[in-house]
Design an enzyme around this catalytic site. Structure first.
Site, PDB file in Angstrom:
ATOM      1  N   ASP A 195     -19.213   0.786  35.717  1.00  0.00           N
ATOM      2  CA  ASP A 195     -19.737  -0.104  37.074  1.00  0.00           C
ATOM      3  C   ASP A 195     -19.413   0.414  37.980  1.00  0.00           C
ATOM      4  O   ASP A 195     -18.568  -0.049  38.330  1.00  0.00           O
ATOM      5  CB  ASP A 195     -19.331  -1.199  37.079  1.00  0.00           C
ATOM      6  N   ALA A 196     -19.906   2.233  38.922  1.00  0.00           N
ATOM      7  CA  ALA A 196     -19.396   2.494  39.690  1.00  0.00           C
ATOM      8  C   ALA A 196     -20.466   2.985  41.121  1.00  0.00           C
ATOM      9  O   ALA A 196     -19.954   2.931  42.086  1.00  0.00           O
ATOM     10  CB  ALA A 196     -19.182   4.289  39.196  1.00  0.00           C
ATOM     11  N   LYS A 197     -21.729   2.727  40.940  1.00  0.00           N
ATOM     12  CA  LYS A 197     -22.102   2.850  42.366  1.00  0.00           C
ATOM     13  C   LYS A 197     -22.210   3.709  42.607  1.00  0.00           C
ATOM     14  O   LYS A 197     -22.128   3.653  43.852  1.00  0.00           O
ATOM     15  CB  LYS A 197     -22.380   1.016  42.970  1.00  0.00           C
ATOM     16  N   ARG A 198     -22.933   5.014  42.522  1.00  0.00           N
ATOM     17  CA  ARG A 198     -22.503   6.049  42.443  1.00  0.00           C
ATOM     18  C   ARG A 198     -24.009   6.482  42.892  1.00  0.00           C
ATOM     19  O   ARG A 198     -25.159   5.797  42.630  1.00  0.00           O
ATOM     20  CB  ARG A 198     -21.581   7.349  41.555  1.00  0.00           C
TER      21      ARG A 198
END
Length: 288
Positions: free
Chosen positions: A91-94
């Protein structure tokens, strides 16, 4: 993990639970050291305890990045510890310009060994495409989130095109304006397929899941917000389940911080089992 493998895991475990590892060093049980080693020991204990009751783990990279170089090492060790039977989500939302997104995809897919990574679509297709180019990997795009600020952009009404204005005069019963999040779901779905694309839909938006299912009938949806954030698992299942399960419902704090003492792993297992048993009922009911 392929779509068919994920669907098979949901069937075998009678669960669509994703355990979120939002591991905050300051919230570790008192008997564990407030160190990178303590975080890793905590993660391993949670994974061992909850493995029979879930099908996926979601590692929130922010909690590990905040620890610096050691945090990246612990994140890698945690991904390595999760068995291949379970989907491993970063879960990095890049999301950035193409060459930068290529490096983000490489970091999470190749270096850390994640099966999936969350991505912000605001910069458009060229920022998402590098993640989609990895065979056998999942790109999980933010769709409709639960945070209060989601109202500011995701629900903006889009102005109809000029030709649409001519075709649909301003009369009673005309179709409502398209919302920005709906356009995002529709357009991003064209960039990939249900085999490599998922979408994030917050559990507190459960009432809209039925509508979202008309836009995305086949895609898996990653649904955070059940548990500590107050989302209804019953409503999420009612509106979101499809023939292959189609849901990964994430619970983080409600599971990993269920107990603050030495019995933390045992209590995490009990809460995860409760979710699994409730999910089993919805899966069985969906077959009827």
């Amino acid at each position: 993990m392929t779509r068919s493998q994920l669907a098979a895991a949901i069937k075998a475990n009678q669960s669509f639970l994703c355990v979120g590892l939002d591991t905050d060093m300051d919230k570790l049980p008192a008997h564990l050291p407030k160190t990178a080693e303590g975080v890793l020991a905590f993660n391993k204990a949670i994974i061992d305890a909850t493995l029979p009751y879930c099908v996926a783990y979601k590692i929130n990279s922010a909690f590990f990045e905040a620890m610096g170089a050691q945090g990246w090492q612990v994140m890698k060790q945690t991904f390595d510890y999760i068995p291949a039977t379970h989907l491993k989500i970063a879960d990095a939302k890049r999301g950035d310009i193409g060459n930068t997104s290529h490096q983000y995809a490489r970091a999470f897919f190749e270096v850390l060994g994640a099966d999936a990574v969350t991505v912000a679509p605001y910069m458009g297709e060229d920022s998402v495409r590098p993640f989609l180019e990895y065979p056998g990997k999942w790109t999980i795009v933010l769709g409709l989130t639960s945070n209060p600020g989601s109202q500011q952009f995701q629900r903006l009404k889009l102005a109809p095109a000029a030709d649409e204005l001519l075709l649909v005069p301003n009369v009673v019963g005309a179709q409502r304006s398209e919302l920005l999040y709906e356009r995002v779901l529709q357009q991003v779905a064209e960039w990939g397929s249900p085999d490599n694309l998922m979408f994030v839909v917050g559990a507190t938006q459960a009432a809209e899941l039925g509508h979202i299912r008309t836009i995305l009938p086949q895609h898996f949806l990653l649904v955070p917000g059940v548990g500590a954030q107050g989302g209804s698992l019953q409503q999420v299942a009612q509106y979101g389940l499809n023939a292959q399960g189609g849901l990964l419902v994430n619970a983080s704090r409600a599971i990993i911080y269920a107990h603050s003492g030495e019995q933390f792993a045992r209590q995490a297992a009990l809460i995860a089992q409760q979710y699994q048993q409730e999910m089993q009922g919805y899966l069985l009911a969906d077959k009827d």
